[in-house]
Design a protein around this motif. Sequence first.
Motif, PDB file in Angstrom:
ATOM      1  N   GLN A  28     -24.514   0.838 -72.269  1.00 40.28           N
ATOM      2  CA  GLN A  28     -25.799   0.356 -72.096  1.00 40.28           C
ATOM      3  C   GLN A  28     -26.142  -0.491 -71.067  1.00 40.28           C
ATOM      4  O   GLN A  28     -27.376  -1.091 -70.898  1.00 40.28           O
TER       5      GLN A  28
ATOM      6  N   LEU B 203     -22.176  -7.687 -72.373  1.00 42.60           N
ATOM      7  CA  LEU B 203     -21.777  -6.505 -72.794  1.00 42.60           C
ATOM      8  C   LEU B 203     -20.726  -6.215 -71.863  1.00 42.60           C
ATOM      9  O   LEU B 203     -19.855  -5.050 -72.320  1.00 42.60           O
TER      10      LEU B 203
ATOM     11  N   VAL C 175     -19.373  -2.094 -74.236  1.00 45.67           N
ATOM     12  CA  VAL C 175     -20.719  -1.637 -74.462  1.00 45.67           C
ATOM     13  C   VAL C 175     -21.476  -1.428 -73.274  1.00 45.67           C
ATOM     14  O   VAL C 175     -22.383  -0.632 -73.089  1.00 45.67           O
TER      15      VAL C 175
ATOM     16  N   SER D  18     -26.884  -6.882 -78.647  1.00 51.30           N
ATOM     17  CA  SER D  18     -26.825  -6.430 -77.128  1.00 51.30           C
ATOM     18  C   SER D  18     -27.590  -7.549 -76.220  1.00 51.30           C
ATOM     19  O   SER D  18     -27.378  -7.593 -75.026  1.00 51.30           O
TER      20      SER D  18
ATOM     21  N   GLN E 270     -19.032  -4.476 -81.358  1.00 54.04           N
ATOM     22  CA  GLN E 270     -20.559  -4.455 -81.970  1.00 54.04           C
ATOM     23  C   GLN E 270     -20.444  -3.889 -82.932  1.00 54.04           C
ATOM     24  O   GLN E 270     -21.314  -4.274 -84.030  1.00 54.04           O
TER      25      GLN E 270
END
Length: 436
Positions: free
Chosen positions: A283, A245, A279, A240, A253
Amino acid sequence: MKAVTLLLCTLLPFFSSVLCQEELHWVLLVAGSNGYYNYRHQADICHAYHVVRSHGIPDERIVVMMYDDIANNEENPVPGNIINRPEGPNVYQGVPKDYTGKEVTPDIFLKVLTGDSEGVKAVLGRDGKVIKSGPNDRVFVNFADHGAPGFLAFPTDMLKAQDLHKAIKSMHKNKQYKQMVFYVEACESGSMFDNLLESDINVFATTAANPDESSYACYYDDKRQTYLGDVYSVMWMEDSDKENLKSETLQSQFKIVKSETNTSHVMEYGDLSLGKLKVADFQGNYTKSSLLFTPDRKMHPTADAVPSEDVALEILKRKVATASGDAGIRHRAALHGLLKKKEQTQEFFKNVVGLVTESHLYSYLIAAPLKFSDFSCYTESIRLIREMCPGMNLVQNDYGLRQLRVLANLCESQVQSETIWAAIGKVSYESNFCYA
């Protein structure tokens, strides 16, 4: 689609209160251990905080639970400093301390996750930050704990898989999320979701290990004399830290982490279709990462990886090998005590097996794969051990947590629950170890 929704909300604000509600990210980060030898769990969670914070999620929607006894521990040669990789940056700096010390419990965790602010206040006597997510929001939950079949360990208690599942189902029923993702670092962490997490409630989970194996610690630091991270956690966070992302999917991932984590089997559960989401949806979608946390890997995380239950043992072995004088004597005594406790713990469970079935079946019961059909016998067995054998200190005993597979498999056999419970009582009563 987002552009159309925005236009409708701008021109027709009455169109739909749900449709026009802003999508928010919520994050819950939990280090479920204490003690300096468990340094790595708080290091993982502090690093995870910087991952989501540097990607734009504000502190008011991030909740951190950690005992907070590592950064300024007397064993830490760099006070106020926690690192998650060799020669890495200080990940402790700036981390919110929402729940610390004795507040880090399964009960508080479940209340925080389900947005029960009144429940938190009733228990703690103060207001506390909780996940106040709604039907349009995405929730990301990250654990770094010790584990056992069907449990995650907290400093003084254990979170049951069925209680976590009940909370997730309640959140789904009450429309407290649009989608939710769990990343769980713990031994046998797959058992928290295996045959439990449905595929139709918009929850995706990945775990460091399958239901039958240990997770692994990594990055031993000679100066700090402890392990700095856990393999699975380090893998996903270092990914990450360097990826965009907004373009990487959860499934991408997962595959990267699974491929690089060759110490245990990284697993996925729940609604696997969520893997196509980015992601960034969980995140944070800010694309400019902090240069402070740009990966600068000096060694591969698996180069010195050890099973989680052997961390304390390996630390003491290294201390014995390098220390002399009084320090060497202390470390050798501590190592001897740990090995003795390991032997006594194993002997306890062997004796329980010997009272209810053939003694030689212990080797099978400790290694056999496990599929839960009923938690009641197993959870009551654990309650009895904690009550009747306090000297084992089960929640803090990594070897004891590994031995719980014996009880789980006994409970899934033809042996009557009452017979197992009677054996636990007899062995506890006759063992000096239980009252040490």
